[in-house]
Design a protein around this motif. Structure first.
Motif, PDB file in Angstrom:
ATOM      1  N   GLU A 102    -140.830 130.096  20.173  1.00 17.93           N
ATOM      2  CA  GLU A 102    -140.611 129.475  18.868  1.00 17.93           C
ATOM      3  C   GLU A 102    -139.740 130.384  18.021  1.00 17.93           C
ATOM      4  OE1 GLU A 102    -144.151 129.684  16.130  1.00 17.93           O
ATOM      5  OE2 GLU A 102    -145.135 130.057  18.046  1.00 17.93           O
ATOM      6  N   VAL A 103    -138.849 129.772  17.258  1.00 25.38           N
ATOM      7  CA  VAL A 103    -137.976 130.543  16.383  1.00 25.38           C
ATOM      8  C   VAL A 103    -138.288 130.188  14.934  1.00 25.38           C
ATOM      9  CG1 VAL A 103    -135.581 131.021  15.723  1.00 25.38           C
ATOM     10  CG2 VAL A 103    -136.170 130.714  18.128  1.00 25.38           C
ATOM     11  N   SER A 104    -138.023 128.947  14.558  1.00 20.80           N
ATOM     12  CA  SER A 104    -138.269 128.551  13.177  1.00 20.80           C
ATOM     13  C   SER A 104    -139.226 127.368  13.075  1.00 20.80           C
ATOM     14  CB  SER A 104    -136.941 128.207  12.483  1.00 20.80           C
ATOM     15  OG  SER A 104    -136.312 127.146  13.163  1.00 20.80           O
ATOM     16  N   THR A 105    -139.817 127.025  14.151  1.00 19.01           N
ATOM     17  CA  THR A 105    -140.831 125.975  14.171  1.00 19.01           C
ATOM     18  C   THR A 105    -141.897 126.384  15.176  1.00 19.01           C
ATOM     19  OG1 THR A 105    -141.214 123.613  14.475  1.00 19.01           O
ATOM     20  CG2 THR A 105    -139.645 124.607  15.955  1.00 19.01           C
ATOM     21  N   GLY A 106    -143.035 125.750  15.133  1.00 22.86           N
ATOM     22  CA  GLY A 106    -144.058 126.039  16.139  1.00 22.86           C
ATOM     23  C   GLY A 106    -143.641 125.429  17.465  1.00 22.86           C
ATOM     24  N   ILE A 124    -136.472 128.063  21.683  1.00 20.07           N
ATOM     25  CA  ILE A 124    -135.599 128.613  22.726  1.00 20.07           C
ATOM     26  C   ILE A 124    -136.287 128.514  24.079  1.00 20.07           C
ATOM     27  CG2 ILE A 124    -134.467 130.701  23.599  1.00 20.07           C
ATOM     28  CD1 ILE A 124    -133.909 131.481  20.750  1.00 20.07           C
ATOM     29  N   LEU A 125    -135.567 127.977  25.038  1.00 21.68           N
ATOM     30  CA  LEU A 125    -136.027 127.921  26.425  1.00 21.68           C
ATOM     31  C   LEU A 125    -135.424 129.132  27.127  1.00 21.68           C
ATOM     32  CD1 LEU A 125    -135.998 124.898  28.798  1.00 21.68           C
ATOM     33  CD2 LEU A 125    -134.980 127.023  29.509  1.00 21.68           C
ATOM     34  N   ARG A 126    -136.282 129.993  27.657  1.00 25.83           N
ATOM     35  CA  ARG A 126    -135.820 131.194  28.355  1.00 25.83           C
ATOM     36  C   ARG A 126    -136.121 131.079  29.848  1.00 25.83           C
ATOM     37  NH1 ARG A 126    -133.751 134.542  24.825  1.00 25.83           N
ATOM     38  NH2 ARG A 126    -134.688 134.802  22.782  1.00 25.83           N
ATOM     39  N   THR A 127    -135.158 131.494  30.653  1.00 30.22           N
ATOM     40  CA  THR A 127    -135.334 131.574  32.097  1.00 30.22           C
ATOM     41  C   THR A 127    -135.017 133.006  32.511  1.00 30.22           C
ATOM     42  OG1 THR A 127    -133.051 131.008  32.664  1.00 30.22           O
ATOM     43  CG2 THR A 127    -134.582 129.176  32.338  1.00 30.22           C
ATOM     44  N   LYS A 128    -135.033 133.267  33.797  1.00 30.49           N
ATOM     45  CA  LYS A 128    -134.733 134.614  34.291  1.00 30.49           C
ATOM     46  C   LYS A 128    -133.290 135.015  33.962  1.00 30.49           C
ATOM     47  CE  LYS A 128    -137.827 133.946  38.191  1.00 30.49           C
ATOM     48  NZ  LYS A 128    -137.911 133.678  39.616  1.00 30.49           N
ATOM     49  N   PHE A 134    -132.830 124.748  21.532  1.00 30.84           N
ATOM     50  CA  PHE A 134    -133.072 123.359  21.135  1.00 30.84           C
ATOM     51  C   PHE A 134    -133.212 123.350  19.619  1.00 30.84           C
ATOM     52  CE2 PHE A 134    -134.136 123.215  25.520  1.00 30.84           C
ATOM     53  CZ  PHE A 134    -134.040 121.899  25.931  1.00 30.84           C
ATOM     54  N   VAL A 135    -132.322 122.652  18.946  1.00 27.70           N
ATOM     55  CA  VAL A 135    -132.345 122.584  17.484  1.00 27.70           C
ATOM     56  C   VAL A 135    -132.734 121.164  17.084  1.00 27.70           C
ATOM     57  CG1 VAL A 135    -131.009 122.853  15.364  1.00 27.70           C
ATOM     58  CG2 VAL A 135    -130.563 124.348  17.315  1.00 27.70           C
ATOM     59  N   PHE A 136    -133.844 121.048  16.336  1.00 22.86           N
ATOM     60  CA  PHE A 136    -134.362 119.764  15.878  1.00 22.86           C
ATOM     61  C   PHE A 136    -133.991 119.587  14.406  1.00 22.86           C
ATOM     62  CE2 PHE A 136    -136.869 121.138  19.433  1.00 22.86           C
ATOM     63  CZ  PHE A 136    -136.963 119.989  20.206  1.00 22.86           C
ATOM     64  N   LEU A 137    -133.278 118.504  14.121  1.00 18.41           N
ATOM     65  CA  LEU A 137    -132.764 118.255  12.782  1.00 18.41           C
ATOM     66  C   LEU A 137    -133.682 117.308  12.020  1.00 18.41           C
ATOM     67  CD1 LEU A 137    -129.081 117.653  13.927  1.00 18.41           C
ATOM     68  CD2 LEU A 137    -130.056 119.780  13.084  1.00 18.41           C
ATOM     69  N   LEU A 138    -133.845 117.588  10.745  1.00 18.72           N
ATOM     70  CA  LEU A 138    -134.609 116.672   9.886  1.00 18.72           C
ATOM     71  C   LEU A 138    -133.794 115.412   9.643  1.00 18.72           C
ATOM     72  CD1 LEU A 138    -136.198 119.015   7.210  1.00 18.72           C
ATOM     73  CD2 LEU A 138    -137.373 117.707   8.957  1.00 18.72           C
ATOM     74  N   GLY A 139    -134.460 114.361   9.293  1.00 21.59           N
ATOM     75  CA  GLY A 139    -133.751 113.116   9.009  1.00 21.59           C
ATOM     76  C   GLY A 139    -134.103 112.069  10.045  1.00 21.59           C
ATOM     77  N   LYS A 140    -133.209 111.856  10.983  1.00 18.62           N
ATOM     78  CA  LYS A 140    -133.399 110.785  11.960  1.00 18.62           C
ATOM     79  C   LYS A 140    -134.102 111.243  13.234  1.00 18.62           C
ATOM     80  CE  LYS A 140    -129.574 108.141  10.225  1.00 18.62           C
ATOM     81  NZ  LYS A 140    -128.355 107.447  10.503  1.00 18.62           N
ATOM     82  N   GLY A 141    -134.513 112.483  13.298  1.00 12.77           N
ATOM     83  CA  GLY A 141    -135.236 112.967  14.465  1.00 12.77           C
ATOM     84  C   GLY A 141    -134.343 113.390  15.607  1.00 12.77           C
TER      85      GLY A 141
END
Length: 148
Positions: A102-106, A124-128, A134-141
């Motif tokens: 998590e960066v700015s959201t749970g 953030i999705l981390r791999t080896k 992944f950025v989720f925007l307010l408004g229309k989802g």
């Protein structure tokens, strides 16, 4: 003078051994290079599945007029989609080596009954080898994914 031993096809034993050595070396290089490509392909398929499931969760919330939660659980290495506290819609296991940060959201994305996101933010999705944001925007989802 020494005589060269010639095989049936007109090749000497040394020539044949050199050809075999080159072939074995080339095969080793190809096998070594295939593994990272295969892992990258699996990550791309996982991201595609994840984005499809996020769209599905949003559509489910919109059509059912219900609140839907998309939960990432690193301890059990899976994400789940559920409607309300009791109705589990879908559960998917992570690939080996995948971890969400998590960066700015749970690690919970909540969709309202009208398909919008309750709280925007970044996961953030981390791999080896790679990381994806992944950025989720307010408004229309809506959301987008970018490689870091």
């Amino acid at each position: 003078m020494k005589q060269r031993r010639v095989l049936d096809g007109g090749y000497t034993l040394i020539e044949m051994m050199m050809v075999l050595f080159i072939l074995v070396t080339m095969m080793g290089i190809v096998v070594v290079n295939v593994k990272p490509v295969q892992e990258s392909r699996q990550i791309q398929q996982f991201i595609q599945l994840l984005t499809s499931d996020l769209h599905y969760a949003q559509q489910y919330a919109l059509t059912e007029r219900a609140q839907v939660q998309f939960k990432f659980n690193n301890a059990s290495e899976q994400y789940t989609i559920q409607s309300g506290p009791l109705r589990k819609i879908k559960s998917v296991n992570y690939l080996e080596g995948v971890h969400f940060q998590e960066v700015s959201t749970g690690l919970v994305i909540e969709y309202n009954g009208n398909g919008t996101i309750k709280k925007g933010g970044t996961i953030i999705l981390r791999t080896k080898r790679e990381s994806y944001k992944f950025v989720f925007l307010l408004g229309k989802g809506r959301f987008y994914v970018e490689k870091l």
